[in-house]
Design a protein around this motif. Structure first.
Motif, PDB file in Angstrom:
ATOM      1  N   THR A  29       0.836  -1.203   0.000  1.00 55.77           N
ATOM      2  CA  THR A  29       0.000   0.000   0.000  1.00 55.77           C
ATOM      3  C   THR A  29       0.869   1.251   0.000  1.00 55.77           C
ATOM      4  N   LEU A  30       0.249   2.355  -0.327  1.00 53.61           N
ATOM      5  CA  LEU A  30       0.934   3.636  -0.281  1.00 53.61           C
ATOM      6  C   LEU A  30       1.440   3.906   1.131  1.00 53.61           C
ATOM      7  N   ASP A  31       0.629   3.630   2.140  1.00 55.03           N
ATOM      8  CA  ASP A  31       1.037   3.858   3.522  1.00 55.03           C
ATOM      9  C   ASP A  31       2.286   3.060   3.879  1.00 55.03           C
ATOM     10  N   ALA A  32       2.319   1.793   3.523  1.00 60.58           N
ATOM     11  CA  ALA A  32       3.490   0.958   3.822  1.00 60.58           C
ATOM     12  C   ALA A  32       4.728   1.488   3.107  1.00 60.58           C
ATOM     13  N   ALA A  33       4.560   1.921   1.876  1.00 63.91           N
ATOM     14  CA  ALA A  33       5.690   2.467   1.122  1.00 63.91           C
ATOM     15  C   ALA A  33       6.207   3.747   1.763  1.00 63.91           C
ATOM     16  N   LEU A  34       5.298   4.626   2.187  1.00 60.78           N
ATOM     17  CA  LEU A  34       5.704   5.867   2.842  1.00 60.78           C
ATOM     18  C   LEU A  34       6.452   5.583   4.139  1.00 60.78           C
ATOM     19  N   ARG A  35       5.967   4.601   4.911  1.00 62.84           N
ATOM     20  CA  ARG A  35       6.638   4.243   6.163  1.00 62.84           C
ATOM     21  C   ARG A  35       8.016   3.640   5.933  1.00 62.84           C
ATOM     22  N   SER A  36       8.249   3.068   4.763  1.00 62.90           N
ATOM     23  CA  SER A  36       9.533   2.421   4.486  1.00 62.90           C
ATOM     24  C   SER A  36      10.626   3.402   4.061  1.00 62.90           C
ATOM     25  N   VAL A  37      10.246   4.647   3.772  1.00 64.83           N
ATOM     26  CA  VAL A  37      11.215   5.651   3.318  1.00 64.83           C
ATOM     27  C   VAL A  37      12.103   6.080   4.485  1.00 64.83           C
ATOM     28  N   THR A  38      13.405   6.024   4.273  1.00 65.15           N
ATOM     29  CA  THR A  38      14.364   6.507   5.256  1.00 65.15           C
ATOM     30  C   THR A  38      14.604   7.989   4.975  1.00 65.15           C
ATOM     31  N   ALA A  39      14.171   8.832   5.903  1.00 63.73           N
ATOM     32  CA  ALA A  39      14.222  10.281   5.691  1.00 63.73           C
ATOM     33  C   ALA A  39      15.395  10.917   6.427  1.00 63.73           C
ATOM     34  N   ALA A  40      15.894  12.003   5.854  1.00 64.24           N
ATOM     35  CA  ALA A  40      16.948  12.785   6.497  1.00 64.24           C
ATOM     36  C   ALA A  40      16.405  13.452   7.763  1.00 64.24           C
ATOM     37  N   ASP A  41      15.131  13.841   7.738  1.00 64.27           N
ATOM     38  CA  ASP A  41      14.468  14.474   8.877  1.00 64.27           C
ATOM     39  C   ASP A  41      13.176  13.691   9.156  1.00 64.27           C
ATOM     40  N   PRO A  42      13.276  12.575   9.899  1.00 65.00           N
ATOM     41  CA  PRO A  42      12.123  11.690  10.094  1.00 65.00           C
ATOM     42  C   PRO A  42      10.898  12.363  10.715  1.00 65.00           C
ATOM     43  N   GLU A  43      11.103  13.256  11.661  1.00 63.14           N
ATOM     44  CA  GLU A  43       9.970  13.925  12.304  1.00 63.14           C
ATOM     45  C   GLU A  43       9.219  14.794  11.308  1.00 63.14           C
TER      46      GLU A  43
END
Length: 83
Positions: A29-43
């Motif tokens: 799902t889109l939600d699962a994909a978004l949660r899997s992204v490693t972000a430079a600024d997670p918050e």
């Protein structure tokens, strides 16, 4: 695999223009994909996702339960001024 492209504030929060996410998981799902992204600024990234619109193979959605099965590209579009 699905390519996620980030624009404006999403690009700044994630720290890159695009990434590839594995959508062959149990929950493609889109939600699962978004949660899997490693972000430079997670918050910032977490907070921003609620305000974004998403183009899933060119079709606009805000429904994060949207299936990404067979989807090639997701564009992450935060709200922005001037356009």
């Amino acid at each position: 695999m699905t390519t996620m492209r980030f624009f404006a504030a999403a690009r700044a929060a994630v720290g890159q223009d695009e990434t590839t996410v594995d959508t062959t998981l149990d929950e493609p799902t889109l939600d699962a994909a978004l949660r899997s992204v490693t972000a430079a600024d997670p918050e910032r990234w977490t907070a921003l996702q609620e305000r974004c619109s998403y183009l899933v193979d060119g079709v606009t959605t805000r429904d994060r339960s949207t299936s990404l099965d067979g989807v090639a590209t997701v564009d992450v579009m935060p709200p922005f001024a001037g356009g």
